[in-house]
Scaffold this motif. Structure first.
Motif, PDB file in Angstrom:
ATOM      1  N   CYS A 107       1.039  -1.244  -0.015  1.00 41.49           N
ATOM      2  CA  CYS A 107       0.023   0.091  -0.006  1.00 41.49           C
ATOM      3  C   CYS A 107       1.027   1.145  -0.059  1.00 41.49           C
ATOM      4  CB  CYS A 107      -0.998  -0.030   1.190  1.00 41.49           C
ATOM      5  SG  CYS A 107      -1.995   1.475   1.434  1.00 41.49           S
ATOM      6  N   GLN A 151      -5.682  -2.888   5.465  1.00 43.97           N
ATOM      7  CA  GLN A 151      -5.379  -2.066   6.510  1.00 43.97           C
ATOM      8  C   GLN A 151      -5.969  -0.948   6.444  1.00 43.97           C
ATOM      9  OE1 GLN A 151      -3.899  -2.361   9.426  1.00 43.97           O
ATOM     10  NE2 GLN A 151      -3.626  -4.479   9.159  1.00 43.97           N
ATOM     11  N   CYS A 152      -5.847  -0.035   5.373  1.00 48.23           N
ATOM     12  CA  CYS A 152      -6.437   1.269   5.572  1.00 48.23           C
ATOM     13  C   CYS A 152      -7.335   1.554   4.175  1.00 48.23           C
ATOM     14  CB  CYS A 152      -5.233   2.383   5.321  1.00 48.23           C
ATOM     15  SG  CYS A 152      -4.607   2.450   3.760  1.00 48.23           S
ATOM     16  N   SER A 175       1.205  -1.128   4.105  1.00 46.42           N
ATOM     17  CA  SER A 175       1.097  -2.473   4.561  1.00 46.42           C
ATOM     18  C   SER A 175       1.319  -3.234   3.330  1.00 46.42           C
ATOM     19  CB  SER A 175      -0.139  -2.896   5.334  1.00 46.42           C
ATOM     20  OG  SER A 175      -1.220  -3.055   4.594  1.00 46.42           O
ATOM     21  N   CYS A 213      -6.344  -1.670   0.012  1.00 47.80           N
ATOM     22  CA  CYS A 213      -5.508  -1.963   1.192  1.00 47.80           C
ATOM     23  C   CYS A 213      -6.468  -2.659   2.302  1.00 47.80           C
ATOM     24  CB  CYS A 213      -4.844  -0.830   1.810  1.00 47.80           C
ATOM     25  SG  CYS A 213      -3.822  -1.298   3.199  1.00 47.80           S
ATOM     26  N   SER A 232      -6.883   2.148   1.283  1.00 48.79           N
ATOM     27  CA  SER A 232      -6.605   2.910  -0.054  1.00 48.79           C
ATOM     28  C   SER A 232      -6.281   1.994  -1.164  1.00 48.79           C
ATOM     29  CB  SER A 232      -4.813   3.462   0.345  1.00 48.79           C
ATOM     30  OG  SER A 232      -4.239   3.629  -0.868  1.00 48.79           O
ATOM     31  N   CYS A 273      -0.171   3.538   3.493  1.00 49.19           N
ATOM     32  CA  CYS A 273       0.090   3.075   4.857  1.00 49.19           C
ATOM     33  C   CYS A 273       1.329   1.999   4.853  1.00 49.19           C
ATOM     34  CB  CYS A 273      -0.983   2.490   5.793  1.00 49.19           C
ATOM     35  SG  CYS A 273      -1.558   0.733   5.300  1.00 49.19           S
TER      36      CYS A 273
END
Ligand code: ZN
Lengths: 379, 134
Positions: free
Chosen positions: B23, B39-40, B28, B37, B42, B26
């Motif tokens: 990503c 995690q975030c 990840s 992503c 994106s 962030c």
């Protein structure tokens, strides 16, 4: 409609049915379910049909409707692996309560054993893995579940003997069902000594491949013995094991809680359990994540008789996928069929008291799709 | 560089590279080809050459293979490894590798596939990325 009811149940025997086809098996169970409901085929206005790996048709539900002579205002085929059956019943409940349909036939079946070679079957099923990151490694469905088992046992202390206890229990239950695929009694040592498939899982930790079909009629009218679909819940958090976040929080617990909440009931109030058991580890993980047994204790509970006929919370009294058999979507529907019969007091030699409530849980993929149902027999 | 695709992952292995998605927002590293992503959320991803070092999350020894090519090499060992960067990836492993072990991978040709083969890490000087041929 304020509620929907399972008013008819039908199934074929599971096992080796030479000369059968997906459609012939579905036909047999459907007529049985419609008859059990006290209805005629002409009363059916909706059809939910599970996929069949031996008949991967573009529109299986319409092919089957044509064969059955059904004229429908709703016809769908669903694909959600082992959770398909429970998902179809949850959807039928929504469709009936919304007024969309009056009497829905829910059916699945296939000649998974005799309609293809064992190798073909194993290869087809392996494709639930990621085609680029997993399947090329030579993984199979038992491999995905074995990887999961290795992690789960590492974290919780669950042992192979605990898994074996669940296998023995399922076989004991199947012995009392005339339609079960595997009825020959087995002992703990038979499971532990059976040939390794993918460590820690051995042959008897894995369900057989069977021919068979199960059907239901779901209706807005309870009829004489209708079992109410009191709640459903789902969780879908990943497809592939590489993407599973936590082996102890796969979504099963969330789905069961949601179904219980929708029914306004507590897990402790469940008299009967129908829990998906494609492998022994599947059953152990689901029982523990749902909260029926503490983490790592499902085998101990089985040994103490908690899940047996006459026990406080009987589990899969038909024998489960592990012994009643696995014919794809219908394999998971057999758990529901047994729950309905137990609630109706019609389970013959297998009847366990007079249960009024049941929790069903279906799991598809690698603990990927979770669907729970709460069934209630109103008295 | 273009987004990672399923094809570029396989092509990467053929060239001796473990290529994953990272990503851009962030940082990840993803567990597969993702549109967003994990995690975030994106949508901006970039290709990333992963370290091949990690910890064994799960392992199994396969006795029943799903195809003729793999049937000829049974038993073989499969594992899921949490890479140092966070992504979980499936590969083969040496027989002695256990859950919890620190491991490092080379890319090996197994049953005609280019696959990760994890072995116990020898210490801090583990294999550098891109250091071995398929
Ligand atoms: Zn991100």
């Amino acid at each position: 409609m304020s509620a929907s009811y399972l008013v008819g149940v039908g199934n074929t025997a599971f096992g080796r049915k030479e000369g059968s086809s997906a459609l012939s098996l579905m036909e047999e169970s459907s007529f049985a379910a419609i008859g059990d409901a006290g209805l005629e085929p002409g009363d059916i206005d909706g059809l939910l049909c599970g996929y069949a790996t031996t008949m991967p048709h573009l529109m299986l539900s319409d092919v089957f409707a044509e064969r059955m002579g059904l004229e429908l205002s709703l016809s769908l085929t669903l694909q959600l692996g082992g959770a398909t059956g429970a998902a179809m019943i949850a959807l039928a409940d929504d469709l009936i309560r919304s007024g969309r349909s009056r009497n829905i036939l829910v059916v699945a079946g296939e000649n998974r054993l005799t309609g293809q070679s064992r190798d073909q079957s194993i290869q087809t099923l392996a494709q639930v893995g990621d085609p680029v990151f997993e399947v090329p490694t030579g993984a199979s469905v038992p491999a995905y579940y074995s990887l999961m088992a290795s992690r789960y046992m590492y974290e919780t202390g669950l042992r192979e003997g605990d898994l074996a206890a669940l296998c023995v229990l399922m076989r004991n239950h199947a012995a009392r069902h005339p339609d079960a695929h595997l009825k020959e009694p087995i002992a703990l040592a038979d499971v532990l000594d059976s040939k390794p498939i993918a460590t820690p899982l051995k042959l008897l930790d894995c369900c057989p491949i069977s021919d068979g079909s199960v059907a239901f009629v779901v209706s807005g009218e309870p009829g004489g013995r209708g079992v109410r679909i009191a709640g459903s819940g789902q969780a879908h958090r990943h497809q592939h094991i590489s993407a599973m976040k936590d082996v102890r929080e796969t979504g099963a617990g969330h789905a069961a809680k949601a179904a219980l909440k929708a029914a306004g009931l507590d897990l402790k109030a469940m008299d009967y359990l129908g829990i998906y058991d494609s492998f022994s580890i599947t059953l152990a993980m689901l029982l523990e994540e749902i909260g029926v047994a503490p983490v790592g204790q499902s085998g101990a509970f089985a040994r103490e008789g908690q899940f047996a006929q006459g026990g406080p919370t009987p589990v899969n009294l038909h024998g489960g996928l592990l012994s009643f058999g696995h014919s794809g979507v219908a394999g998971g529907m057999a758990h529901v069929a047994e729950a309905v019969r137990q609630l109706q007091g019609k389970a013959l030699d297998r009847q366990s008291g007079q249960p009024q409530t049941a929790l069903i849980h279906g799991d598809g993929g690698v603990m990927s799709a979770h669907v729970s149902l709460v069934l209630v027999r109103d008295r | 560089m273009a987004q990672l695709t399923e094809a570029s992952f396989s092509a990467g292995l053929a060239r001796g590279l473990l290529l994953l998605q990272k990503c851009a927002s962030c940082g990840s590293v993803q567990k597969g080809v993702r549109a967003r992503c994990a995690q975030c959320g994106s949508r901006t991803m970039e290709p990333y050459e992963a370290s091949r070092n990690g910890t064994v999350y799960a392992r199994t020894r396969i006795f029943r293979a799903p195809s003729a090519a793999f049937r000829s090499i049974v038993p073989y060992d499969l594992c899921l490894v949490d890479l140092a960067e966070g992504a979980r990836i499936m590969g083969h492993c040496a027989p002695e590798v256990e859950v919890g072990d620190k491991v490092t991978a080379r890319i090996a040709t197994i049953a005609d596939e280019n696959l990760l083969f994890f072995e116990k890490a020898m210490g801090p000087g583990a294999v550098a990325p891109g250091g071995e041929e398929a």
